[in-house]
Design a protein around this motif. Structure first.
Motif, PDB file in Angstrom:
ATOM      1  N   LYS A 220       0.734  -1.674   0.039  1.00  0.00           N
ATOM      2  CA  LYS A 220       0.063   0.016  -0.413  1.00  0.00           C
ATOM      3  C   LYS A 220       1.122   1.014  -0.128  1.00  0.00           C
ATOM      4  O   LYS A 220       2.072   1.305   0.881  1.00  0.00           O
ATOM      5  N   GLY A 221       0.534   2.241  -0.974  1.00  0.00           N
ATOM      6  CA  GLY A 221       1.400   3.575  -0.485  1.00  0.00           C
ATOM      7  C   GLY A 221       2.744   3.440  -2.211  1.00  0.00           C
ATOM      8  O   GLY A 221       2.963   3.805  -1.723  1.00  0.00           O
TER       9      GLY A 221
ATOM     10  N   ASP B 266      -9.457   8.517  -2.767  1.00  0.00           N
ATOM     11  CA  ASP B 266      -8.554   9.408  -1.986  1.00  0.00           C
ATOM     12  C   ASP B 266      -8.224  10.806  -2.182  1.00  0.00           C
ATOM     13  O   ASP B 266      -7.773  11.104  -4.162  1.00  0.00           O
ATOM     14  N   PHE B 267      -8.534  12.092  -1.669  1.00  0.00           N
ATOM     15  CA  PHE B 267      -8.332  13.169  -2.353  1.00  0.00           C
ATOM     16  C   PHE B 267      -7.622  14.598  -1.686  1.00  0.00           C
ATOM     17  O   PHE B 267      -7.206  13.978  -0.627  1.00  0.00           O
ATOM     18  N   SER B 268      -6.969  14.681  -2.930  1.00  0.00           N
ATOM     19  CA  SER B 268      -6.075  16.007  -3.144  1.00  0.00           C
ATOM     20  C   SER B 268      -6.089  17.181  -1.806  1.00  0.00           C
ATOM     21  O   SER B 268      -7.558  17.272  -1.647  1.00  0.00           O
ATOM     22  N   GLN B 269      -6.406  17.943  -0.927  1.00  0.00           N
ATOM     23  CA  GLN B 269      -6.816  18.959  -0.248  1.00  0.00           C
ATOM     24  C   GLN B 269      -7.584  20.264  -1.816  1.00  0.00           C
ATOM     25  O   GLN B 269      -6.590  19.345  -2.939  1.00  0.00           O
TER      26      GLN B 269
ATOM     27  N   ASN C 226      -5.606   4.611  -0.506  1.00  0.00           N
ATOM     28  CA  ASN C 226      -4.619   3.399   0.523  1.00  0.00           C
ATOM     29  C   ASN C 226      -3.178   4.508   0.018  1.00  0.00           C
ATOM     30  O   ASN C 226      -2.204   3.049  -0.510  1.00  0.00           O
ATOM     31  N   ASN C 227      -2.966   5.191  -0.714  1.00  0.00           N
ATOM     32  CA  ASN C 227      -1.681   5.358  -1.201  1.00  0.00           C
ATOM     33  C   ASN C 227      -0.982   7.389  -1.193  1.00  0.00           C
ATOM     34  O   ASN C 227      -1.358   7.848  -1.376  1.00  0.00           O
ATOM     35  N   PRO C 228      -0.465   6.438   0.974  1.00  0.00           N
ATOM     36  CA  PRO C 228      -0.877   8.018   1.378  1.00  0.00           C
ATOM     37  C   PRO C 228       0.811   8.591   0.915  1.00  0.00           C
ATOM     38  O   PRO C 228       0.621   9.588   1.187  1.00  0.00           O
ATOM     39  N   GLU C 229       2.074   8.238   0.452  1.00  0.00           N
ATOM     40  CA  GLU C 229       3.300   8.794  -0.024  1.00  0.00           C
ATOM     41  C   GLU C 229       2.776   9.585  -0.741  1.00  0.00           C
ATOM     42  O   GLU C 229       3.386  11.015  -0.795  1.00  0.00           O
ATOM     43  N   LEU C 230       1.751   9.366  -2.063  1.00  0.00           N
ATOM     44  CA  LEU C 230       1.608  10.140  -3.304  1.00  0.00           C
ATOM     45  C   LEU C 230       0.478  11.461  -2.412  1.00  0.00           C
ATOM     46  O   LEU C 230       0.797  12.309  -4.020  1.00  0.00           O
TER      47      LEU C 230
END
Length: 265
Positions: A31-32, A121-124, A230-234
């Protein structure tokens, strides 16, 4: 071999099995890990329409892909340290392509919605806007969203604006992009269309269609860059790029270029 010997062998075999651990395939991605793949590839694959002026479209003189979303996404890629590789996809297939990991990110004024946050997942946020309604210039019947029940709405059906028209009681006539819908409003094939106020303002300046804006601005919306879950680094890398663009004025500068105001606030 006696039956006792067989029992002992059988029990030993069962104990061996229960003691085994199942190894995950070596090729299974963690993940990530998407950011590492992007950096190794040297490019981030960005889904966009290419027909949504002024956010993502082709310059009439050069045929180059350009627009507000395109420039913001290019700057993010630059700050991550890779090239922006744009993949042009009709709106209704764009999030499916993201879910299937054919692309790494979408830059196309994607509104943040609870049901989308379950899948992506969404950016700011990088754009704040509102919806507006467009009708034919001769239309005196529709003056607000309260008057569209039973009317035909030209919309990309899975967009925020399609949802708003549907909830107001309109019948959705599906289009792949905003301009196709607006042209059919102008031709009186549909009764109205809802869309982003900034995109409508640009269209009214350049398309010269026999249409008009009616009613008040509706429902504040925030747009962001969705990526696979589930790609927290990106996600962190994109958010850090956006934050630095806000701090050094780059995001406001791109916004001023396209709209004359800072649409990130």
């Amino acid at each position: 071999m006696s039956w006792k010997r067989w029992v002992i062998v059988g029990i030993s075999f069962l104990l061996l099995l229960t003691g085994c651990t199942i190894q995950k395939p070596a090729t299974e991605e963690k993940k990530g890990d998407l950011l590492s793949q992007i950096k190794k590839r040297g490019s981030i694959r960005i889904g966009t329409e290419g027909t949504y002026k002024p956010f993502s479209f082709h310059d009439e003189k050069t045929n180059q892909l350009t627009g507000f979303d395109v420039e913001v996404a290019q700057e993010i890629a630059k700050r991550i340290g890779v090239k922006a590789e744009f993949v042009e996809i009709p709106w209704d297939g764009m999030l499916t392509s993201l879910q299937n990991k054919k692309i790494d990110m979408v830059a196309n004024q994607v509104g943040i919605k609870p049901e989308r946050k379950e899948k992506f997942d969404f950016s700011q946020p990088y754009t704040v806007s509102y919806a507006q309604m467009v009708v034919h210039k001769d239309n005196q019947e529709i003056k607000s969203l309260k008057q569209v029940k039973g009317k035909k709405a030209g919309q990309t059906p899975t967009s925020n604006y399609g949802d708003m028209a549907r909830k107001a009681g309109a019948t959705i006539v599906a289009y792949e992009d905003m301009m196709s819908a607006m042209k059919d409003v102008a031709a009186k094939r549909v009764d109205f269309s809802l869309n982003d106020r900034l995109a409508i303002a640009e269209m009214m300046k350049t398309a010269k269609l026999p249409v008009k804006v009616v009613g008040e601005q509706i429902e504040r919306s925030e747009s962001a860059f969705p990526i696979p879950k589930n790609n927290p680094e990106l996600l962190k890398a994109i958010d850090q790029a956006l934050e630095s663009m806000k701090k050094d004025g780059t995001l406001a500068k791109i916004s001023q270029k396209w709209f004359g105001i800072d649409v990130s606030k």
